[in-house]
Scaffold this motif. Sequence first.
Motif, PDB file in Angstrom:
ATOM      1  N   UNK A 236      -8.446 -57.145 -85.453  1.00 18.16           N
ATOM      2  CA  UNK A 236      -7.121 -56.508 -85.329  1.00 18.16           C
ATOM      3  C   UNK A 236      -6.048 -57.544 -85.627  1.00 18.16           C
ATOM      4  N   UNK A 237      -5.159 -57.203 -86.527  1.00 20.11           N
ATOM      5  CA  UNK A 237      -4.047 -58.104 -86.859  1.00 20.11           C
ATOM      6  C   UNK A 237      -2.804 -57.630 -86.120  1.00 20.11           C
ATOM      7  N   UNK A 278     -18.863 -52.578 -73.253  1.00 18.51           N
ATOM      8  CA  UNK A 278     -19.302 -53.133 -71.961  1.00 18.51           C
ATOM      9  C   UNK A 278     -20.814 -53.364 -71.889  1.00 18.51           C
ATOM     10  N   UNK A 279     -21.553 -52.377 -72.350  1.00 16.62           N
ATOM     11  CA  UNK A 279     -23.024 -52.475 -72.266  1.00 16.62           C
ATOM     12  C   UNK A 279     -23.624 -52.204 -73.644  1.00 16.62           C
ATOM     13  N   UNK A 280     -24.819 -52.730 -73.923  1.00 16.66           N
ATOM     14  CA  UNK A 280     -25.414 -52.580 -75.258  1.00 16.66           C
ATOM     15  C   UNK A 280     -25.481 -51.125 -75.718  1.00 16.66           C
ATOM     16  N   UNK A 281     -25.698 -50.216 -74.781  1.00 17.55           N
ATOM     17  CA  UNK A 281     -25.875 -48.821 -75.209  1.00 17.55           C
ATOM     18  C   UNK A 281     -24.553 -48.071 -75.350  1.00 17.55           C
ATOM     19  N   UNK A 282     -23.479 -48.694 -74.925  1.00 15.79           N
ATOM     20  CA  UNK A 282     -22.160 -48.046 -75.065  1.00 15.79           C
ATOM     21  C   UNK A 282     -21.731 -48.076 -76.529  1.00 15.79           C
ATOM     22  N   UNK A 283     -20.779 -47.208 -76.853  1.00 18.25           N
ATOM     23  CA  UNK A 283     -20.240 -47.258 -78.216  1.00 18.25           C
ATOM     24  C   UNK A 283     -19.181 -48.354 -78.299  1.00 18.25           C
ATOM     25  N   UNK A 284     -18.875 -48.757 -79.515  1.00 17.35           N
ATOM     26  CA  UNK A 284     -17.838 -49.776 -79.699  1.00 17.35           C
ATOM     27  C   UNK A 284     -18.397 -51.019 -80.350  1.00 17.35           C
ATOM     28  N   UNK A 285     -17.526 -51.897 -80.816  1.00 15.58           N
ATOM     29  CA  UNK A 285     -17.967 -53.091 -81.544  1.00 15.58           C
ATOM     30  C   UNK A 285     -18.544 -54.161 -80.616  1.00 15.58           C
ATOM     31  N   UNK A 286     -19.411 -54.978 -81.188  1.00  9.33           N
ATOM     32  CA  UNK A 286     -19.981 -56.091 -80.408  1.00  9.33           C
ATOM     33  C   UNK A 286     -18.996 -57.259 -80.371  1.00  9.33           C
ATOM     34  N   UNK A 287     -18.156 -57.334 -81.388  1.00 10.15           N
ATOM     35  CA  UNK A 287     -17.158 -58.417 -81.436  1.00 10.15           C
ATOM     36  C   UNK A 287     -15.782 -57.816 -81.709  1.00 10.15           C
ATOM     37  N   UNK A 288     -14.789 -58.293 -80.961  1.00 12.68           N
ATOM     38  CA  UNK A 288     -13.392 -57.914 -81.248  1.00 12.68           C
ATOM     39  C   UNK A 288     -12.600 -59.201 -81.449  1.00 12.68           C
ATOM     40  N   UNK A 289     -11.967 -59.323 -82.592  1.00  9.64           N
ATOM     41  CA  UNK A 289     -11.126 -60.492 -82.879  1.00  9.64           C
ATOM     42  C   UNK A 289      -9.685 -60.012 -83.013  1.00  9.64           C
ATOM     43  N   UNK A 290      -8.786 -60.654 -82.301  1.00  9.35           N
ATOM     44  CA  UNK A 290      -7.364 -60.295 -82.415  1.00  9.35           C
ATOM     45  C   UNK A 290      -6.621 -61.498 -83.019  1.00  9.35           C
ATOM     46  N   UNK A 291      -6.022 -61.265 -84.186  1.00  6.52           N
ATOM     47  CA  UNK A 291      -5.267 -62.338 -84.847  1.00  6.52           C
ATOM     48  C   UNK A 291      -3.801 -62.152 -84.491  1.00  6.52           C
ATOM     49  N   UNK A 292      -3.256 -63.073 -83.714  1.00  3.68           N
ATOM     50  CA  UNK A 292      -1.849 -63.019 -83.317  1.00  3.68           C
ATOM     51  C   UNK A 292      -1.025 -63.796 -84.340  1.00  3.68           C
ATOM     52  N   UNK A 293      -0.159 -63.066 -85.033  1.00  6.26           N
ATOM     53  CA  UNK A 293       0.512 -63.656 -86.195  1.00  6.26           C
ATOM     54  C   UNK A 293       2.011 -63.843 -85.961  1.00  6.26           C
TER      55      UNK A 293
END
Length: 489
Positions: A236-237, A278-293
Amino acid sequence: MEHSTSETFELNARRALQDPQLRGALRNLANTFGERRKLAMATVDDWEGLRERARAIKEETLAHLDKYLEAFAANAERAGAQIHWAHDAAEACQIVLRLLRERKATRVVKSKSMATEEIHLNAALEAKGLAPIETDLGEWIIQLAQETPSHIVVPAIHKSKRQIAELFVEKLGIEPTDEVAVLTRAARRILRQRFAEAQVGISGVNFGVAETGTILILENEGNVRLTTSLPKTHIALMGIEKVIPNFVDLDVFLKLLPRSGTGQRLTAYQSLITGTKRRPRCEGPEEVHIVLMDNGRSRMLGHPLTRQSLACIRCGACLNACPVYQQIGGQAYGSVYPGPIGAVITPQLIGIGKAAQLPYASSLCGACREVCPVKIDIPELLLHLRAEIVQGTASGTADQKGPVKRKFTEHLAFRLYTFAWSSPVLYEWSMRIARQLQRPPVRNGRIGKVSGLLARLVPPLGAWTAWRDAPPIAAHTFREQWREQHPGQ
Ligand code: SF4
């Protein structure tokens, strides 16, 4: 923003004025969104109070931006996100590129984001063979057409249904059709496939909550939800000004932003993302990167007047209300930020020397200030930038080297104007002379097309009446009428 054509704004605007299809589309935009906005505003009890609260929240945040950014970063990391800091556009692009390379990602989807447009992320990634696929329908159309967006909220607003149909036939190989349902079905079929294949999803951010480290992204198509949840990695930028202090503050902005922008009570989707799944079986990304610009935002923050530019929540209401934008559209501004707020932000981001015409792309009518949900005084900012241009004191930009040269005739005209209208006697005489001079072109009480060539022969009026009628100078000034009606006073 090196891809800007803001330097040639006047030329771009003249070209846009010759395009009847564009002007028709813009008229519809202004009418539709303007009316919807008024109806949506009426569903809130205290609209003015809400605007005041929004502005107060933004001012508090901007006054202590360092504190709120640190809190946001700490809480987002606690929830599993990884924070990256980018000083400028080049560094932000480098960070995204590095993240993609480290993950050996070749299939990337992206949702609409002004911040990524601002740094020309697509071009930077394309240059390395990593072109992301835009998934917002309007942005995807623009990407297929290899154009730039013309509106903050509705990027393909300048395109007609026929043009989009022809584009799809050419680029997607579909059968010719003018049915919107067939076109959108074709887009959905292809984009769904891209979502399923994607290794990384890139998005922007509408708001970042310092209290929880949550990011909020608003949308209507569901593509943001898919971009941020299907791929294993989400990047996320986020401009540093997007942070707000508390979760409860979202209540204010969620009421204001959709109503102001598209006249909706709420967008169809609101994605609140707090770290990784939160948990392996939950939906959603394994990594979230936030670029603060940052990319020039600290400069804006440093000046008490330009600081308010950072309160913008990118709703697009000022574009819809602006009589200049309504005539020429967004591409004429030559910047990813068009319209009144673009005329303020672009010169501060890329340097006044490269966008010196933009602060003049306004009649200063104040319509933008009236509709802005966070009460940004855009006319005041435009005047401030104009003063900096004339005086060569553009403190907020890096490339300004002295005053921007104005035309000799313009300089002379303003000198004469100042001289004549500083004296009551000369003012009255100048009015009398002007009244005599305007006689030939006045037809049916107007100066304009009805006057034919004559109107264009008078230089200052010529520029005005090339596109619209001008009212003639009144037969009597206020002072003359006063003297007539109050003899002896
Ligand atoms: S300046 Fe105000 S009206 Fe214009 S896009 Fe920003 S928040 Fe919306």
